[in-house]
Design an enzyme around this catalytic site. Sequence first.
Site, PDB file in Angstrom:
ATOM      1  N   ASP A 179       0.832  -1.194   0.000  1.00 37.75           N
ATOM      2  CA  ASP A 179       0.000   0.000   0.000  1.00 37.75           C
ATOM      3  C   ASP A 179       0.874   1.254   0.000  1.00 37.75           C
ATOM      4  OD1 ASP A 179      -2.831   0.991   0.333  1.00 37.75           O
ATOM      5  OD2 ASP A 179      -1.921   1.950   2.083  1.00 37.75           O
ATOM      6  N   GLU A 200       1.388  -0.561  -5.132  1.00 40.16           N
ATOM      7  CA  GLU A 200       0.174   0.235  -5.331  1.00 40.16           C
ATOM      8  C   GLU A 200       0.587   1.698  -5.249  1.00 40.16           C
ATOM      9  OE1 GLU A 200      -3.501   2.380  -3.622  1.00 40.16           O
ATOM     10  OE2 GLU A 200      -1.590   2.007  -2.645  1.00 40.16           O
TER      11      GLU A 200
END
Length: 698
Positions: free
Chosen positions: A418, A447
Amino acid sequence: MATTPRNQRPSTATPSSAPAPDPAPPESAPAAPASAEPLPERPARIGRIPIRDLSPAQPEGRWDAKAFAGEVVPFAATVFREGHGLLGVELVLTAPDGAVTTRRMAMGAAGSDRWSTEAQLDQLGDWSWIVRAYSDDWATWLHTADIKVEVDQDVDLVFAMGAQLLEGRKGKVCTEARAAFLDTSSPGEARLKVAHDPRLAREIGAAPVASLTTESAPLTLRVERERAGVGSWYEFFPRSEGAKQRKDGSWQSGTFRTAARRLPAIAAMGFDVLYLPPIHPIGRVFRKGPNNSTVAGPHDPGSPWAIGAAEGGHDAVHPDLGTLADFRWFLGQAKKNGLELAIDLALQAAPDHPWVEAHPEWFTTRPDGSIAYAENPPKKYQDIYPVNFDNDPEGIRAEVLRIVEHWIAQGVTTFRVDNPHTKPLDFWEWLLGVIYERHPDVVFLAEAFTRPAMMRSLAGAGFQQSYSYFTWRNTKEELEEFLTSVSTETSAWMRPNFFVNTPDILTEYLQFGGPAAYKIRAALAATGGPLWGVYSGYELFEDVARPGSEENIDNEKYEYKPRDWAAAEREDRTLAPYLTLLNQARREHPALRQLRNLRVHWSSDDALLVYSKTIESEFVRSGRRDGVIVVANVDPHSVREGMVYLDLTALGLDEEAEFGVRDLITGQRWTWGAENYVRLDAFTEPVHILAIEYPRGV
């Protein structure tokens, strides 16, 4: 690129211990030749035959280029020389086990000086490769002989030179050819016919007549496992699968046990990677409520990305989902269904994460004494504290490495990371390097929807996969530029994962495009790259956004969202059969499991996007060339028609060829050529995915 020449001129500089030179000659004496003077030394930056601009390679040569097992990799270099002499160029590959393979390289467009070949790499590890160039003395001579014999110029001398090139060769054909060349009673045309004998070409081809051989400096190409570059991802929240609301408004969370019931349906659609958002305890302090509200009710579960509470942090499992043993059981169930499990690595903390009390130095303290929470103005994430990687870098690195190793020990081999762009690049270079050395099969997906320099550098530093701008590229022009860029400019190190949606991303294209938009985006993602993914609910056409945002209304990040899959199937309001066909096409056609082979073609309509993917027969297990043509109407609101113009040479076909195509969605067949009429109705089938029915022997 600097080269290491084999035939570099030896230095003639006078060593420092040499005796002093003789006194200068009298003025009446002739001047000494220039060669008598010591030559100044200069470092060699180029070889006798220049070899430059090698690819695949990363910019600056800072990190190695990458490939995955089974990938067909194009190798290229710019090679040239002075004058008109012809060249031979070879790729020399050294596998991790030491095996050496040599492949001839061919020059592209005449005068381009760009030489290339392809190789399919299947052995994991670091491959070494060089480009070797040499003066092709035989080809140069043969070219000269063709010209001079035709005009009857220096014929005997030309063939004497040809015989000289063959001197000492023991092959029968070479010996006979040399004798024929020296037979001055034979006409030049007859001797030239001998020079063009295919048997002679084969014998010389096995051991070229070469001089001035030069080799490039070696480069390294890292080959990772296939799943690092090929995969169909499916994202879902295990807490929603099996969740039930009680009469008092509270919820009974889904668990790993109830979530496992969904696995066979996901596998049946052809997905092979299952991604779970964070499975850890969720903080209670500043917990977010529905739709990212700052007030949470007593029954709101909070965002899984607000990691950490009294029950534990990044190495713990949320008790509502089960225990660590339950997680391992779930992972085993996923494997039984042919699904590799990916979990989230989100390096941040809820205010009540154990780190906050044990290591307050890992965060940023503001002048008022409070800890800074995450912000992306105007967005605020009061339930998340970002880690400050500069306050105690060694301590943070040790803790993150411990966490990753902990989940690898449970059997996890894939991590979706993330927001890696909010952490230092040198940290990722270190962590991913250590993990690769210890666990080379582990895959990390970045990401990072951010600036190109950071996205590309994260991939370069070690991330095996990357989110990309695909989600926001919707027009024909945008998609042509994007697909060309990712398949050529950055494909040596960056592997884009074409996610069509995420819990955070519901684009306007999907919000207002209806079912056609969902079909179009899925078809482009599944065929445009070997990596693609969907977030649960996509197959149900969930298209209502929170006002003023690109997020789904009643976002699953902040609440339970059980879905009635059976009812959707009964009522035929699911895209699942279409997704199944897309994944089936990817399994059956190896061309779709490659990235670097995409070629954009042309159409007369500004909404008809056309591209192809092909793979040569030598790289296909069946021994037959494989190719797919995609024609997509990217306007989800209309019928589009026009002419499609194909570069048949890019498909491995003659320019005038006619060939059969079969639509992998509808099963229809047509005969196509270089120019073809297409009509695509967005409200029925907006995309042709056409398998090329190659003639035998192609």
